[in-house]
Design a protein around this motif. Structure first.
Motif, PDB file in Angstrom:
ATOM      1  N   ARG A   1       5.231  27.096  23.028  1.00 21.27           N
ATOM      2  CA  ARG A   1       6.453  27.860  23.182  1.00 21.27           C
ATOM      3  C   ARG A   1       7.126  28.338  22.051  1.00 21.27           C
ATOM      4  N   GLY A   2       7.024  27.558  20.990  1.00 22.44           N
ATOM      5  CA  GLY A   2       7.630  27.687  19.751  1.00 22.44           C
ATOM      6  C   GLY A   2       7.210  29.227  19.070  1.00 22.44           C
ATOM      7  N   LEU A   3       5.926  29.290  19.479  1.00 24.07           N
ATOM      8  CA  LEU A   3       5.301  30.557  18.691  1.00 24.07           C
ATOM      9  C   LEU A   3       5.635  31.762  19.456  1.00 24.07           C
ATOM     10  N   GLN A   4       6.569  31.610  20.585  1.00 25.08           N
ATOM     11  CA  GLN A   4       6.936  32.880  21.387  1.00 25.08           C
ATOM     12  C   GLN A   4       8.464  32.887  21.026  1.00 25.08           C
TER      13      GLN A   4
ATOM     14  N   SER B   1       0.612  37.694  10.199  1.00 28.40           N
ATOM     15  CA  SER B   1       0.006  36.702  11.041  1.00 28.40           C
ATOM     16  C   SER B   1       0.528  36.953  12.620  1.00 28.40           C
ATOM     17  N   VAL B   2      -0.147  36.352  13.278  1.00 30.36           N
ATOM     18  CA  VAL B   2       0.285  36.444  14.734  1.00 30.36           C
ATOM     19  C   VAL B   2       0.009  34.771  15.503  1.00 30.36           C
ATOM     20  N   GLY B   3       0.836  34.444  16.615  1.00 30.73           N
ATOM     21  CA  GLY B   3       0.640  33.209  16.882  1.00 30.73           C
ATOM     22  C   GLY B   3      -0.660  33.011  17.804  1.00 30.73           C
ATOM     23  N   GLU B   4      -1.410  32.008  17.664  1.00 34.27           N
ATOM     24  CA  GLU B   4      -2.802  31.964  18.310  1.00 34.27           C
ATOM     25  C   GLU B   4      -2.711  30.315  18.895  1.00 34.27           C
TER      26      GLU B   4
ATOM     27  N   SER C   1     -14.863  38.137   5.211  1.00 34.23           N
ATOM     28  CA  SER C   1     -13.893  37.723   5.878  1.00 34.23           C
ATOM     29  C   SER C   1     -13.324  36.314   6.038  1.00 34.23           C
ATOM     30  N   VAL C   2     -12.344  36.179   5.396  1.00 33.47           N
ATOM     31  CA  VAL C   2     -11.700  34.807   5.090  1.00 33.47           C
ATOM     32  C   VAL C   2     -10.141  34.687   5.549  1.00 33.47           C
ATOM     33  N   SER C   3      -9.750  33.545   6.170  1.00 33.96           N
ATOM     34  CA  SER C   3      -8.246  33.280   6.462  1.00 33.96           C
ATOM     35  C   SER C   3      -8.303  31.824   6.403  1.00 33.96           C
ATOM     36  N   ILE C   4      -7.177  31.127   6.456  1.00 29.65           N
ATOM     37  CA  ILE C   4      -6.821  29.674   6.532  1.00 29.65           C
ATOM     38  C   ILE C   4      -6.087  29.461   7.752  1.00 29.65           C
ATOM     39  N   PHE C   5      -6.626  28.416   8.278  1.00 29.33           N
ATOM     40  CA  PHE C   5      -5.696  27.868   9.407  1.00 29.33           C
ATOM     41  C   PHE C   5      -4.504  27.251   9.475  1.00 29.33           C
ATOM     42  N   GLN C   6      -3.790  27.159  10.213  1.00 27.66           N
ATOM     43  CA  GLN C   6      -2.450  26.459  10.193  1.00 27.66           C
ATOM     44  C   GLN C   6      -2.217  25.801  11.634  1.00 27.66           C
ATOM     45  N   ALA C   7      -2.364  24.364  11.791  1.00 22.70           N
ATOM     46  CA  ALA C   7      -2.606  23.941  13.035  1.00 22.70           C
ATOM     47  C   ALA C   7      -1.642  22.504  13.135  1.00 22.70           C
TER      48      ALA C   7
ATOM     49  N   VAL D   1      -3.674  19.214  18.346  1.00 23.11           N
ATOM     50  CA  VAL D   1      -2.583  19.464  19.233  1.00 23.11           C
ATOM     51  C   VAL D   1      -2.577  20.912  19.572  1.00 23.11           C
ATOM     52  N   ASN D   2      -2.374  21.969  18.523  1.00 21.22           N
ATOM     53  CA  ASN D   2      -2.391  23.364  18.691  1.00 21.22           C
ATOM     54  C   ASN D   2      -2.428  23.971  17.561  1.00 21.22           C
ATOM     55  N   LEU D   3      -3.058  25.296  17.754  1.00 21.65           N
ATOM     56  CA  LEU D   3      -3.105  26.041  16.598  1.00 21.65           C
ATOM     57  C   LEU D   3      -1.831  26.850  16.309  1.00 21.65           C
ATOM     58  N   ILE D   4      -1.283  27.122  15.113  1.00 13.75           N
ATOM     59  CA  ILE D   4      -0.157  27.853  14.873  1.00 13.75           C
ATOM     60  C   ILE D   4      -0.834  29.245  14.674  1.00 13.75           C
ATOM     61  N   THR D   5      -1.459  29.341  13.783  1.00 17.01           N
ATOM     62  CA  THR D   5      -2.026  30.715  13.254  1.00 17.01           C
ATOM     63  C   THR D   5      -3.151  30.879  12.407  1.00 17.01           C
TER      64      THR D   5
END
Length: 330
Positions: free
Chosen positions: A281-284, A297-300, A254-260, A125-129
């Motif tokens: 829209r929620g990420l804004q 983090s930032v919304g992506e 460099s390592v991160s974990i995605f939230q989606a 659906v969409n990536l959060i960050t």
């Protein structure tokens, strides 16, 4: 005469903007999302990063969709219990998964009998960050001041230093394995049932170190008991400006974990498009922006194809380490 009076009243209401309920009904009727409560299934216990981000999205998504959005925690088996629940739910857009690196990249490599196949049973659906990670040591290792000292201590006593994680096969464990692979060190893994107890063990000095989300590391480090040795991001983080990157200290990693957000497969495309827009829209939302800032983090937001490609890349990167370390969760 009575009908003419009603017509004039309706006209006046419309002109004054008071007949909003009559105008709203057709818009709602055109929504591809059925009526009912939307569940964001978090496959972990309350209080962790995934739960925090999901709860931050509830209110702004409710405002966009017109449906009430709630968070439902279904923890267990490294996120696979909650993920399986969503995979088997009706594909109507009312049940979604807050999926992470563990559920979509680690579990397929670590579980031979995984009840779901990410690319078959879910639609992105969409990536959060992408949540940055940090390496921290607790009061049990006060003498270790930086990453070089940590690596040296681990090399001097292979398997002598301990590290906690939120479970066998978790990204916390595997991220430390990736550090070990890159730096040539080996630590003793101490798994816990969630991120919160694993972090508490670090702060209490019960374990020596941990890989954890940068926001959680910053919070633990405020009282001075926990020291952040490095961030696993490409650049320094404003939230932890004093913590150098791994690369700055000689470990090129460099390592991160995605939230989606993911929906069950076969969810209609118009519904997926609406949910994608609601997440974006929620990420804004100002409160959500503050939550993200607290997690470094930032919304992506992404399109569905972009998120699908990200998942594929993460499966390759994490799967290689899981198979190399022969990690099995069943």
């Amino acid at each position: 005469m009575f009908r003419r009076s009603l017509a004039r009243l309706a006209c006046c209401l419309s002109a004054s903007g008071l007949a909003t309920s009559g105008l709203a009904a057709p818009a709602l009727a055109q929504s591809p999302l059925p009526s009912g409560t939307v569940r964001l299934v978090v496959p972990y216990n309350p209080g962790g990063i995934t739960d925090i981000l999901a709860r931050g999205l509830m209110q702004p998504m409710t405002a966009t969709l017109g449906n009430s959005v709630v968070v439902e925690n279904r923890p267990g088996a490294n996120g696979s219990i909650g993920a399986t629940l969503v995979a088997r739910s009706p594909a109507d857009g009312l049940t979604m998964l807050v999926g992470v690196t563990d559920t979509h990249a680690v579990n397929p490599a670590a579980m031979r009998n995984l009840p779901y196949v990410p690319e078959r049973d879910f639609v992105p659906v969409n990536l959060i960050t992408r949540v940055p990670l940090a390496l921290a040591v607790g009061p049990a290792q006060r003498g270790i001041q930086d990453l070089r000292a940590f690596v040296a201590a681990a090399k001097a006593r292979p398997g002598g230093l301990t590290h906690s994680s939120w479970g066998v096969g978790s990204t916390s464990q595997i991220a430390m394995l990736r550090i070990g692979e890159t730096a040539g060190i080996e630590l003793l893994h101490v798994p816990f049932t969630g991120a919160a107890p694993a972090a508490q063990a670090l702060a209490a000095g019960q374990v020596d170190s941990m890989i954890l989300p940068a926001g959680a590391a910053e919070a633990l480090a405020r009282d001075g008991n926990v020291r952040v040795l490095a961030v696993l991001s490409p650049e320094r983080l404003p939230l932890l400006s004093g913590a150098p990157t791994m690369k700055e200290q000689g470990v090129d990693l460099s390592v991160s974990i995605f939230q989606a957000i993911f929906a069950p497969a076969r969810t209609p495309a118009p519904v997926v498009a609406l949910l994608n827009q609601a997440v974006a829209r929620g990420l804004q939302d100002p409160q959500m922006l503050e939550i993200l800032r607290g997690q470094a983090s930032v919304g992506e937001p992404m399109t569905t194809p972009q998120l699908a490609e990200l998942v594929k890349q993460e499966q390759e990167a994490w799967g290689r380490v899981v198979r190399g370390a022969n990690i099995r969760l069943d």
